[in-house]
Design a protein around this motif. Structure first.
Motif, PDB file in Angstrom:
ATOM      1  N   TYR A  14       4.815   0.726  -4.508  1.00 33.93           N
ATOM      2  CA  TYR A  14       5.100   1.526  -2.911  1.00 33.93           C
ATOM      3  C   TYR A  14       6.325   2.425  -2.845  1.00 33.93           C
ATOM      4  N   THR A  18       6.677   6.141  -2.931  1.00 34.94           N
ATOM      5  CA  THR A  18       7.266   6.772  -1.701  1.00 34.94           C
ATOM      6  C   THR A  18       8.368   7.858  -2.242  1.00 34.94           C
ATOM      7  N   GLY A  93      -0.004  -1.477  -4.095  1.00 38.35           N
ATOM      8  CA  GLY A  93       1.136  -0.717  -3.749  1.00 38.35           C
ATOM      9  C   GLY A  93       1.090   0.780  -3.251  1.00 38.35           C
ATOM     10  N   TYR A  94       0.224   1.450  -4.254  1.00 41.01           N
ATOM     11  CA  TYR A  94      -0.188   2.715  -3.886  1.00 41.01           C
ATOM     12  C   TYR A  94      -1.060   2.933  -2.779  1.00 41.01           C
ATOM     13  N   PHE A  97       0.998   2.854   0.148  1.00 46.22           N
ATOM     14  CA  PHE A  97       1.690   4.150   0.455  1.00 46.22           C
ATOM     15  C   PHE A  97       0.953   5.445   0.894  1.00 46.22           C
ATOM     16  N   SER A 122      -6.955  -2.703  -0.029  1.00 43.94           N
ATOM     17  CA  SER A 122      -5.825  -3.493  -0.032  1.00 43.94           C
ATOM     18  C   SER A 122      -6.063  -4.818   0.325  1.00 43.94           C
TER      19      SER A 122
END
Length: 260
Positions: A14, A18, A93-94, A97, A122
């Motif tokens: 993430y 970011t 995590g992606y 984001f 997720s």
């Protein structure tokens, strides 16, 4: 119980995406920005570049994981390696984001197919795959869909940089995009659902229903995306390369048409 490697991978993924996005949107971007996206719409270009990089990472790691641990194909439920959980963590995590980025700049209505896809994966990824260390094989199998994402997002980048649809480069990418869409994306989801039918007897009925429902929704979203690609590149008579009219990854067509 969560494996620290999986949780750390979510956080690192993430934060990394970011930061990468912030660099792309800043003045010190190391990648040339298309003139059309040098202004307020730069976020569209940076989002596609991020998705393109993510697709390359996930497709490469997924193929490597299957190559080094073929047990994932034989026992998709209980086989669990650190690399498999790291891949799952990077993926989640992606998704977090990208969901935040899309909501911040484009809103839910404009990008609902992608957001629904991200939210479902997720929730399932964190709530079951990483916590129970189970079904990781299905995450690795789903990475094959990212092979198609490389060419799907590559198509968007070509349009953003003004590549004509009549050019050889666009036609080659488009042909590979359609082929990989049918085989890597729809094919992998079809195999995944067939395997789930056999494997879900080994887990609780609630999670079985949830995972199967997610798979059906993701398959349906993939069909919608395929239709948008075919409509834009094969069924439409328009030959311009305005990316707003060819954005198959969101639902901006109606909005852009009204604004014109």
């Amino acid at each position: 119980m969560f494996n620290p490697a999986g949780v750390c991978s979510i956080l690192i993924s993430y934060l990394s995406f970011t930061k990468f996005s912030q660099i792309l949107k800043g003045k010190s971007s190391f990648i040339p920005v298309p003139a059309k996206y040098a202004g307020p719409t730069r976020y569209k270009w940076s989002n596609v570049v991020g998705s393109f990089v993510h697709a390359i990472i996930m497709a490469s790691l997924g193929c490597y994981c299957f190559y080094t641990t073929p047990e994932y194909l034989e026992d998709r439920l209980t086989t669990c390696t650190t690399l498999g959980e790291v891949i799952t963590g990077i993926f989640v995590g992606y998704l977090i984001f990208d969901s935040v980025d899309l909501l911040k700049y484009q809103g839910f209505y404009a990008t609902w197919p992608v957001l629904v896809h991200h939210i479902l994966l997720s929730c399932v990824g964190i709530g079951y795959f990483l916590y129970h260390h189970s079904f990781i094989g299905y995450v690795i199998l789903a990475c094959f869909a990212e092979i198609n994402s490389i060419f799907l997002h590559g198509r968007m980048l070509l349009l953003m940089y003004g590549t004509p649809k009549t050019s050889l480069l666009f036609k080659v990418n488009n042909a590979i995009n359609i082929f990989s869409f049918l085989t890597c994306r729809l094919g992998s989801f079809t195999v995944l659902m067939l395997m789930l039918h056999d494997d879900c007897n080994a887990t609780s009925s609630l999670w079985c229903c949830g995972i199967n429902l997610c798979s059906l929704i993701l398959f349906g979203i993939s069909v919608v995306l395929l239709y948008r690609v075919l409509r834009s590149d094969f069924l439409s008579r328009r030959s311009d390369t305005n990316v707003d009219d060819d954005d198959v990854l969101s639902n901006n067509n109606a909005n852009s048409t009204k604004s014109q």
